[in-house]
Design an enzyme around this catalytic site. Structure first.
Site, PDB file in Angstrom:
ATOM      1  N   CYS A   1      55.375  64.335  36.444  1.00  0.00           N
ATOM      2  CA  CYS A   1      54.419  64.737  37.477  1.00  0.00           C
ATOM      3  C   CYS A   1      53.287  63.723  37.609  1.00  0.00           C
ATOM      4  CB  CYS A   1      53.779  66.089  37.125  1.00  0.00           C
ATOM      5  SG  CYS A   1      54.929  67.438  36.817  1.00  0.00           S
TER       6      CYS A   1
ATOM      7  N   ASP B   1      28.066  32.649  53.234  1.00  0.00           N
ATOM      8  CA  ASP B   1      28.192  33.370  54.506  1.00  0.00           C
ATOM      9  C   ASP B   1      26.810  33.770  55.019  1.00  0.00           C
ATOM     10  OD1 ASP B   1      30.174  34.999  56.358  1.00  0.00           O
ATOM     11  OD2 ASP B   1      28.536  36.361  55.813  1.00  0.00           O
TER      12      ASP B   1
END
Length: 492
Positions: A34, A441
């Protein structure tokens, strides 16, 4: 993770969905495996066994739980976080390399012997490449069985099985139901998607939380005309795939991303799903990312405001590299215009009855023949673009799912006109490096300054050391302080 027994037991007892995909719980008394978040009553700790992969649980003789469907959980974030051999191998297996080229092909792409690949995967995942690929085929088969009306022979072929008998045996072994029983169960349970001619509908799971704003906003704001579009609340784009073409339609929902795939060859289904997940960074672990970034008092308010930001990535790293060069020192609109011209001149046409998509983005081989004089770009950028395309076409630079991130950076930096910004943006969005960083940037520096962070590249890089290994996510949070449409979910 699966070796930390006490931690795994606590996760299972708390039904903690954050650990779905990190490990799998097998129950000795039922012989079922599971997810950690399975809704059934947790078994006694002494009856639990933990495995690092579904393939390992299957090899140990456990069947997939019919309730929590562990094969449909998000993938382990490790394969997108790490750059080592096992992670690179797992990314290539997810991209269907073993099904197409076998284990020798996988080993050749990674530059190791098949024996070395087998040994390392077995040591860490408890299963070799063939077993891992088999588990993936089983998942694809279940998806087609439950969501399509394809005849079972076509399902077996599309999922990559060599014979109907192998397909039937694998489905029975993994799911404890025959293919016909699995389809009937899906119809009774209401999981069957509405029939859509030529398309397959499915749900892409993710670890919560997920903030779709910058994720879809970025993809839509930079969309190349004819290749990408925003239509009826969904991001759509064309896909170049190993066996044919495709169109993906991706719509954010609170608990999953709705995905519709129209493919010319169903053998591309697994690869198309993998690339859509990579595009949207759906296998990320947002809790781990946000917890670390929240430790910085200046980033904490941004994280608390919109937790779960992802890094918008790509379905094709070579395509993104070309677009990154086209976007050097120009506006988003100008970059889209340049890319759109390339697509019209060199892209392969596609049919899209459901919308306005017209072409595949041209691959390096098609672009290698372009005349640089036809490009409305500065001469230096023409040289950069043609050098990049030539290197990609000659396979001198590898940017695929199994590429070595450091090697790719080195090769890119050797090209004329490719500086640190271009290298890192390709690393962040093309290669998927979660620690890629863009200190030069201008948007990032402006956001940093307004927030009270250092604004010079050197000082910002030094401060960002505390954000490792999640600096690419810190970039998303900082960029999102700007009002640019790239940072917001488009209006429906």
């Amino acid at each position: 993770m699966h070796t930390e027994t006490d931690r795994c037991v606590r996760a299972v007892q708390g039904k903690d969905a954050r650990f779905d995909g990190w490990f799998f719980t097998a129950v000795l008394t039922t012989r079922i495996y599971c997810r950690p978040s399975c809704p059934v009553v947790p078994p006694k700790p002494e009856n639990m066994r933990f495995y690092p992969s579904a393939a390992a649980a299957q090899q140990a003789g456990f069947r997939a739980c019919k309730r929590c469907r562990p094969d449909a959980s998000p993938g382990s974030p490790q394969w997108n976080e790490r750059a080592d051999l096992v992670a690179r191998a797992m990314r290539l297996i997810a991209d269907g390399v073993v099904d197409r080229e076998g284990v020798p092909g996988l080993a050749a792409r990674l530059g190791y012997s098949t024996r070395q690949i087998e040994r390392q995967l077995l040591a860490e995942l408890g299963a070799g490449p063939l077993a891992l690929a088999r588990a993936q085929r089983a998942q694809t088969a279940r998806l087609l069985i439950e969501t399509s009306e394809l005849p079972m022979a076509d399902v077996a072929f599309a999922a990559g099985f060599a014979s109907i008998r192998t397909f039937n045996d694998t489905v029975r072994e993994v799911f404890a139901l025959s293919p016909t029983e699995l389809r009937a169960r899906a119809v009774r349970g209401g999981r069957r998607a509405p029939a859509t001619t030529g398309a397959i509908s499915l749900r892409l799971p993710f670890r919560a939380p997920l903030c779709p704003d910058n994720l879809f906003g970025h993809l839509v704001a930079t969309a190349v005309p004819g290749v990408e579009e925003w239509r009826d609340g969904a991001y759509r784009r064309t896909l170049r795939l190993p066996y044919g073409q495709g169109v993906a339609t991706l719509r954010p929902q609170p608990e999953y991303v709705a995905c519709q795939l129209a493919l010319t060859d169903l053998r591309d289904l697994t690869i198309a799903i993998s690339r859509c997940r990579r595009l949207l960074d759906l296998d990320a672990d947002p809790v781990a990312v946000d917890d670390l970034l929240r430790a910085d008092p200046l980033l904490a308010p941004l994280v608390d405001k919109n937790p779960g930001r992802r890094v918008p990535r790509t379905v094709d790293a070579a395509e993104f590299a070309v677009r990154a060069v086209l976007g050097q020192q120009v506006s988003t609109a100008a970059a889209r215009t340049h890319a759109g011209r390339l697509v019209l001149a060199h892209g392969e046409p596609v049919e899209d009855p459901a919308g306005g998509l017209t072409h595949l983005f041209p691959g390096p081989e098609a672009l290698a023949a372009l005349d640089p004089e036809t490009l409305a770009l500065p001469r230096t950028r023409r040289t950069t673009l043609t050098s990049l395309v030539a290197a990609l076409a000659a396979e001198e630079i590898a940017l695929g799912a199994g590429s070595d991130w450091d090697e790719a950076r080195t090769r890119l930096a050797e090209l004329p006109g490719v500086g640190p910004w271009t290298v890192e943006v390709i690393a962040m969005r093309g290669l998927g490096d979660p620690d890629a960083f863009l200190p030069t940037d201008l948007g990032l520096r402006r956001a940093a300054q307004e927030l009270g962070l250092p604004a010079t590249p050197a000082a910002l890089t030094a401060r960002a050391a505390d954000w490792r290994p999640w600096r690419a996510y810190a970039v998303q949070y900082l960029w999102a302080t700007d009002s640019h449409p790239i940072n917001h979910l488009p209006a429906v």
